[in-house]
Design a protein around this motif. Structure first.
Motif, PDB file in Angstrom:
ATOM      1  N   GLU A  18      39.894  37.726  43.829  1.00 26.08           N
ATOM      2  CA  GLU A  18      40.336  38.425  45.046  1.00 26.08           C
ATOM      3  C   GLU A  18      40.641  39.891  44.760  1.00 26.08           C
ATOM      4  N   VAL A  19      41.334  40.147  43.655  1.00 27.64           N
ATOM      5  CA  VAL A  19      41.681  41.526  43.301  1.00 27.64           C
ATOM      6  C   VAL A  19      40.416  42.329  43.028  1.00 27.64           C
ATOM      7  N   ILE A  20      39.460  41.741  42.317  1.00 26.99           N
ATOM      8  CA  ILE A  20      38.202  42.444  42.026  1.00 26.99           C
ATOM      9  C   ILE A  20      37.443  42.739  43.313  1.00 26.99           C
ATOM     10  N   GLU A  21      37.360  41.754  44.226  1.00 27.95           N
ATOM     11  CA  GLU A  21      36.677  41.960  45.512  1.00 27.95           C
ATOM     12  C   GLU A  21      37.342  43.071  46.316  1.00 27.95           C
ATOM     13  N   LYS A  22      38.669  43.050  46.384  1.00 23.23           N
ATOM     14  CA  LYS A  22      39.391  44.093  47.124  1.00 23.23           C
ATOM     15  C   LYS A  22      39.215  45.448  46.465  1.00 23.23           C
TER      16      LYS A  22
END
Length: 195
Positions: A18-22
């Motif tokens: 999620e952090v990488i996508e954001k």
């Protein structure tokens, strides 16, 4: 304990994903915004006259170093019927909001001086003030836009080198600056809270 450890690993992997996508979305949005503002900088700089376009009878240079990619400050010059008009302005706000005001200021100064009539600096700034207030819907009421600009405008007679200037904060009369006589200087700001 093993199940708990596997569950925690799975949650960490999900959160990391999620952090990488954001982060990727944020980087993409930042690039789009920066590219857009950089494009706006090209438009703003095109409206500012270069040193080669300025009056050849004056020894001068232009130092323009904006704080941000686009600027809330501008300079303006116009040769008209043996007169040279010079202006320097500081608009409220920096960056994009200030740049919008520079576009209004530059455009209005060009419109005001598009006619054959040679105007006094105070007449130019009075018209500029009226147009800024009208376009930003300013009437002096509480809660409305207080945006505007501090601007200095000089008109130099190219034959006699006599200048008439109108500045925001300085009131002076009959000053000689390196053989360029200033007949009078008045006080005015354009738009904003001092209607």
């Amino acid at each position: 304990l093993k199940e708990y450890s596997e569950h925690m690993e799975q949650q960490i992997e999900e959160r990391t994903r999620e952090v990488i996508e954001k982060s990727i979305k944020l980087e993409h949005a930042y690039k789009e915004i920066t590219d857009s503002i950089t494009y706006a900088q090209r438009i703003q700089r095109a409206l500012l006259k270069g040193e080669d376009q300025e009056n050849k009878s004056l020894s001068h240079f232009i130092l323009f170093k904006p704080k941000d990619i686009v600027s809330g400050d501008f300079y303006w010059a116009l040769d008209k019927k043996n007169y040279l008009y010079l202006a320097a302005a500081d608009c409220t706000g920096h960056g994009v909001p200030g740049a919008f005001l520079t576009m209004l200021g530059t455009s209005f100064l060009n419109e005001i001086n598009a006619y054959d009539t040679v105007l006094e600096p105070n007449e130019v700034l009075d018209q500029l003030r009226s147009r800024i207030m009208k376009e930003l819907k300013q009437s002096g009421k509480d809660g409305e836009s207080k945006d505007g600009m501090d601007i200095s405008l000089c008109r130099i007679n190219n034959s006699t080198k006599v200048s008439k200037c109108r500045f925001k904060k300085y009131l002076t009369k009959n000053v000689d600056i390196k053989n360029h006589s200033i007949e009078n200087i008045n006080i005015k700001n354009v738009g904003g809270k001092n209607h």
